[in-house]
Design an enzyme around this catalytic site. Sequence first.
Site, mmCIF file in Angstrom:
data_model
loop_
_atom_site.group_PDB
_atom_site.id
_atom_site.type_symbol
_atom_site.label_atom_id
_atom_site.label_comp_id
_atom_site.label_asym_id
_atom_site.label_seq_id
_atom_site.Cartn_x
_atom_site.Cartn_y
_atom_site.Cartn_z
ATOM 1 N N GLU A 287 47.538 36.999 37.293
ATOM 2 C CA GLU A 287 48.780 36.500 36.709
ATOM 3 C C GLU A 287 49.442 35.416 37.552
ATOM 4 O O GLU A 287 50.326 34.700 37.063
ATOM 5 C CB GLU A 287 49.771 37.652 36.510
ATOM 6 C CG GLU A 287 49.387 38.646 35.427
ATOM 7 C CD GLU A 287 49.471 38.069 34.033
ATOM 8 O OE1 GLU A 287 50.080 37.003 33.864
ATOM 9 O OE2 GLU A 287 48.903 38.675 33.106
ATOM 10 N N GLU B 261 33.056 53.426 44.788
ATOM 11 C CA GLU B 261 34.151 53.581 45.749
ATOM 12 C C GLU B 261 33.718 54.297 47.020
ATOM 13 O O GLU B 261 34.441 54.295 48.019
ATOM 14 C CB GLU B 261 35.314 54.338 45.114
ATOM 15 C CG GLU B 261 35.089 55.811 44.871
ATOM 16 C CD GLU B 261 36.353 56.513 44.411
ATOM 17 O OE1 GLU B 261 36.700 57.521 45.058
ATOM 18 O OE2 GLU B 261 36.986 56.071 43.450
#
Length: 271
Positions: free
Chosen positions: A81, A112
């Site tokens: 953004e 992960e």
Amino acid sequence: MTFIKTTEQSSAFDHLENMSVAELLANINKEDQTVPFAVEKALPQIELLVTQIVTQLQNGGRLFYIGAGTSGRLGIVDASECPPTFGVPFDLVNGIIAGGDKAIRKAVENAEDNASQAWLDLQEHHITANDVVIGIAASGTTPYVIGGLKKCNENHIITGSISCNAGSPLSQTAKFPIEVIVGPEFVTGSSRMKAGTAQKLVLNMISTATMIRLGKVKGNKMVDMQLSNAKLVQRGINMIMAEIGISSEKAKELLLQHGSVRKAVEAHLNR
């Protein structure tokens, strides 16, 4: 200090399957209302990290978020953004998720748990000591994130973290840790809920405060925003009209000619 995963503790609510839709929504909302207060307690930690980020970016550095699952996706959302909102280069703020871009939409098994992969991912971006790396993990125990920050520390790269358990291994690794203690989730262990909301709020603060300090906002307006759709073009026209008191037609002409609100206003004032 004993490390306790409060994000994994049993919910304050039980027998969820017996609740009506109205009861479920009301109780989720009741839990969500506690999150901003938890963030408020972390403001001093957030300030310390933002101050470091601003200094590094002013000196040519970049900001990186690393995370897995929900945490990684939230970092990518915030990073993506920044260019349209503030008109900065696409590689100034970067989001990296364990498992690569395919993990944005679909979980990648065991990604992960790889403690060495984050550093390899960062090296693909030619990470340097001018940059800042923030590890995001609600639990504060994700090997991918902790391993990445450890290697950054070894290479004299400023490290921060965002987690939701006090005294976690991640907080102990980061030089500038942020801990937002939201407590047990409505659905036990579902850290995409309050913890995810807390992380999003903190990321909003970090990127927005940083960009304001870098001069990417004037007054309260996004004067460097990218004109990527009709809505934003009209917003830019309105900003120019309000700033220098010209007609809509002239404001649109200036905006399209110069490509941003800032440049359009400066061109008009300096003619």
